[in-house]
Design an enzyme around this catalytic site. Sequence first.
Site, PDB file in Angstrom:
ATOM      1  N   HIS A  85       0.828  -1.209  -0.016  1.00  0.00           N
ATOM      2  CA  HIS A  85      -0.117   0.007   0.122  1.00  0.00           C
ATOM      3  C   HIS A  85       0.931   1.257   0.030  1.00  0.00           C
ATOM      4  O   HIS A  85       2.032   1.339   0.678  1.00  0.00           O
ATOM      5  CB  HIS A  85      -1.017  -0.076   1.462  1.00  0.00           C
ATOM      6  CG  HIS A  85      -1.953   0.987   1.110  1.00  0.00           C
ATOM      7  ND1 HIS A  85      -1.833   2.360   1.178  1.00  0.00           N
ATOM      8  CD2 HIS A  85      -3.260   0.824   0.829  1.00  0.00           C
ATOM      9  CE1 HIS A  85      -2.801   3.071   0.936  1.00  0.00           C
ATOM     10  NE2 HIS A  85      -3.954   2.291   0.701  1.00  0.00           N
ATOM     11  N   GLU A 157      -3.833   1.608  -7.380  1.00  0.00           N
ATOM     12  CA  GLU A 157      -4.218   2.554  -6.750  1.00  0.00           C
ATOM     13  C   GLU A 157      -3.378   3.941  -7.062  1.00  0.00           C
ATOM     14  O   GLU A 157      -2.281   3.820  -6.417  1.00  0.00           O
ATOM     15  CB  GLU A 157      -4.224   2.266  -5.232  1.00  0.00           C
ATOM     16  CG  GLU A 157      -5.230   1.042  -4.803  1.00  0.00           C
ATOM     17  CD  GLU A 157      -5.503   1.343  -3.358  1.00  0.00           C
ATOM     18  OE1 GLU A 157      -6.487   1.346  -3.003  1.00  0.00           O
ATOM     19  OE2 GLU A 157      -4.310   1.326  -2.342  1.00  0.00           O
TER      20      GLU A 157
HETATM   21  P1  PGA Z   1      -9.963   5.607  -0.066  1.00  0.00           P
HETATM   22  O1  PGA Z   1      -8.351   4.671  -0.071  1.00  0.00           O
HETATM   23  O2  PGA Z   1     -10.779   4.677  -0.724  1.00  0.00           O
HETATM   24  O3  PGA Z   1     -10.054   6.269   1.052  1.00  0.00           O
HETATM   25  O4  PGA Z   1      -9.143   6.633  -1.300  1.00  0.00           O
HETATM   26  C1  PGA Z   1      -8.294   3.398  -0.953  1.00  0.00           C
HETATM   27  C2  PGA Z   1      -6.940   2.901  -0.356  1.00  0.00           C
HETATM   28  O5  PGA Z   1      -6.066   3.381   0.265  1.00  0.00           O
HETATM   29  O6  PGA Z   1      -6.826   1.547  -0.432  1.00  0.00           O
END
Ligand code: PGA
Length: 238
Positions: A85, A157
């Site tokens: 992450h 992401e």
């Molecule tokens: P968010 O976070 O949906 O709050 O943008 C996603 C994540 O960090 O996995």
Amino acid sequence: MLIVGNQKTYLSKEAVLEFVSKIKDYRNNNVVICPSYLYIDLFCSNTDLIVGSQNVSEKEISSMTGEITARQLSSMGIKYCIVGHSERREYLKENSDVFANKIKNLIDNNIIPIFCVGEKQTEKGNNLTKDVVGKQILEVLSNFASCDIKNIVIAYEPVWAIGTGLVPTNEEIIDVVNYIKDLISDKFGINLLVLYGGSVNKKNISLLNQISSIDGYLIGGASTKVDEFLYIVSECSK
Ligand code: PGA
């Protein structure tokens, strides 16, 4: 579709107990909730949800003060674990070697790693998204044989989309998701699931769902509110 809630460090014990009491009779094999370590047992013992972990120890040894190993997670019934992450890349300086070690331990313990990749705002601005994402993927996946890689889920992401309310256009997401799928298929001969994550919420889910190449979502903030989370899940089942 695989919908994964990443509750991060958002919730107090009271808030988790309320969440659990509202969702305790809900079961959906496509939904995974990743609470803080502290609350894993509350979810495992009081709900029918599939429970994931937000983290795992890099070292699989039995005396490692303060850590939680893949073997321990497995013994709790954990099925998935987030690795890579951007918050761990940024704040804890974890790198591809750390992620490869964690993924190895998870695979050895039959836990599916959800490996996160994504570019920062400046990298996007410099047209480096695919370079960055490709490097993040190859540096880690090259440590594994195809028979292990097939057990990994990728989450795309964009760092600038996490927790900001900003989301790429559908065309931008399609472009990167297809790039990721093609890269992994070309290098390793495997088709992996690719999730999208970053500010997914009840307002943008129907637009995002128009993207057929997305295999699911990694949801942060919106996974801490039962009603919003289940609304998103129901939109994904349409
Ligand atoms: P968010 O976070 O949906 O709050 O943008 C996603 C994540 O960090 O996995």
